[in-house]
Design a protein around this motif. Structure first.
Motif, PDB file in Angstrom:
ATOM      1  N   GLY A   1      11.681  80.041  -4.759  1.00 55.63           N
ATOM      2  CA  GLY A   1      11.622  81.134  -3.790  1.00 55.63           C
ATOM      3  C   GLY A   1      12.832  81.251  -2.903  1.00 55.63           C
ATOM      4  O   GLY A   1      13.891  80.669  -3.169  1.00 55.63           O
ATOM      5  N   ALA A   2      12.650  82.003  -1.823  1.00 49.41           N
ATOM      6  CA  ALA A   2      13.755  82.341  -0.923  1.00 49.41           C
ATOM      7  C   ALA A   2      14.394  81.114  -0.293  1.00 49.41           C
ATOM      8  O   ALA A   2      15.615  81.097  -0.066  1.00 49.41           O
ATOM      9  N   ASP A   3      13.615  80.074  -0.017  1.00 47.29           N
ATOM     10  CA  ASP A   3      14.192  78.880   0.604  1.00 47.29           C
ATOM     11  C   ASP A   3      15.224  78.212  -0.297  1.00 47.29           C
ATOM     12  O   ASP A   3      16.234  77.688   0.177  1.00 47.29           O
ATOM     13  N   ALA A   4      14.989  78.234  -1.590  1.00 52.56           N
ATOM     14  CA  ALA A   4      15.956  77.651  -2.533  1.00 52.56           C
ATOM     15  C   ALA A   4      17.238  78.482  -2.562  1.00 52.56           C
ATOM     16  O   ALA A   4      18.346  77.928  -2.587  1.00 52.56           O
ATOM     17  N   TRP A   5      17.098  79.798  -2.559  1.00 54.81           N
ATOM     18  CA  TRP A   5      18.274  80.672  -2.534  1.00 54.81           C
ATOM     19  C   TRP A   5      19.058  80.470  -1.237  1.00 54.81           C
ATOM     20  O   TRP A   5      20.289  80.378  -1.252  1.00 54.81           O
ATOM     21  N   THR A   6      18.332  80.396  -0.133  1.00 50.17           N
ATOM     22  CA  THR A   6      18.986  80.186   1.164  1.00 50.17           C
ATOM     23  C   THR A   6      19.750  78.869   1.170  1.00 50.17           C
ATOM     24  O   THR A   6      20.909  78.811   1.596  1.00 50.17           O
ATOM     25  N   ALA A   7      19.121  77.809   0.691  1.00 47.49           N
ATOM     26  CA  ALA A   7      19.778  76.499   0.643  1.00 47.49           C
ATOM     27  C   ALA A   7      21.029  76.550  -0.218  1.00 47.49           C
ATOM     28  O   ALA A   7      22.070  75.984   0.145  1.00 47.49           O
ATOM     29  N   ALA A   8      20.959  77.242  -1.350  1.00 46.51           N
ATOM     30  CA  ALA A   8      22.126  77.338  -2.234  1.00 46.51           C
ATOM     31  C   ALA A   8      23.277  78.055  -1.534  1.00 46.51           C
ATOM     32  O   ALA A   8      24.438  77.630  -1.640  1.00 46.51           O
TER      33      ALA A   8
END
Length: 171
Positions: free
Chosen positions: A132-139
């Motif tokens: 989800g969005a948290d993984a994209w944000t972390a990347a």
């Protein structure tokens, strides 16, 4: 992305351009301040890295892309001596364009993910087991931080090499 995140990205771009464009004398703070800011940002924004599915792979890809962009940014900075023999760093239009494209691209992607193509991001995430969005944000945060660290590291190496060159004698 929240208004705060848009403002943070605009502030980051303004800071990078203000502090690096033109000719700048090499000082310890030219290296320590960006690294201190990266450390603070890492603590604030990377508290809980998602690790399920292929989240780690996405985060590693973000970090690797950031490192490559940092190498490119460093290649666009010249380190030499000014007329007084002081070490200086020079960054121009190409350096500015790189940062505008990278930060602007990140902002556009985040905006597009919310407004233009959320379904496509959802399908891609599901197909590639991104949680989800948290993984994209972390990347993207890792990309930004690694870009700064790589640029500072290479600039440090270039500065050390330039410092070893002899200063021409003034007649």
């Amino acid at each position: 992305m929240s208004t705060t995140q848009y403002l943070l990205n605009a502030g980051l771009l303004a800071f990078v351009l203000w502090s690096n464009l033109g000719t700048r004398t090499v000082t310890r703070s030219r290296f320590t301040l960006p690294l201190l800011l990266v450390a603070i940002a890492g603590v604030v924004f990377l508290r809980d890295l998602p690790t399920a599915g292929n989240d780690v792979g996405l985060e590693v890809a973000g970090a690797a892309a950031g490192a490559l962009l940092g190498l490119l940014a460093a290649a666009l900075v010249r380190v030499d001596r000014d007329a007084a023999g002081r070490l200086v760093m020079r960054a121009g239009v190409a350096y500015a364009v790189l940062w505008v494209v990278v930060i602007g691209g990140r902002v556009l992607f985040a905006y597009g993910a919310e407004h233009w193509f959320p379904a496509a991001i959802g399908r891609f995430s599901m197909a590639h087991q991104i949680t989800g969005a948290d993984a994209w944000t972390a990347a993207f945060v890792l990309m930004a931080l690694c870009m700064v660290v790589a640029r500072v590291a290479v600039s440090g190496l270039l500065t050390a090499r330039a410092a070893r060159r002899t200063v021409p004698a003034v007649a």
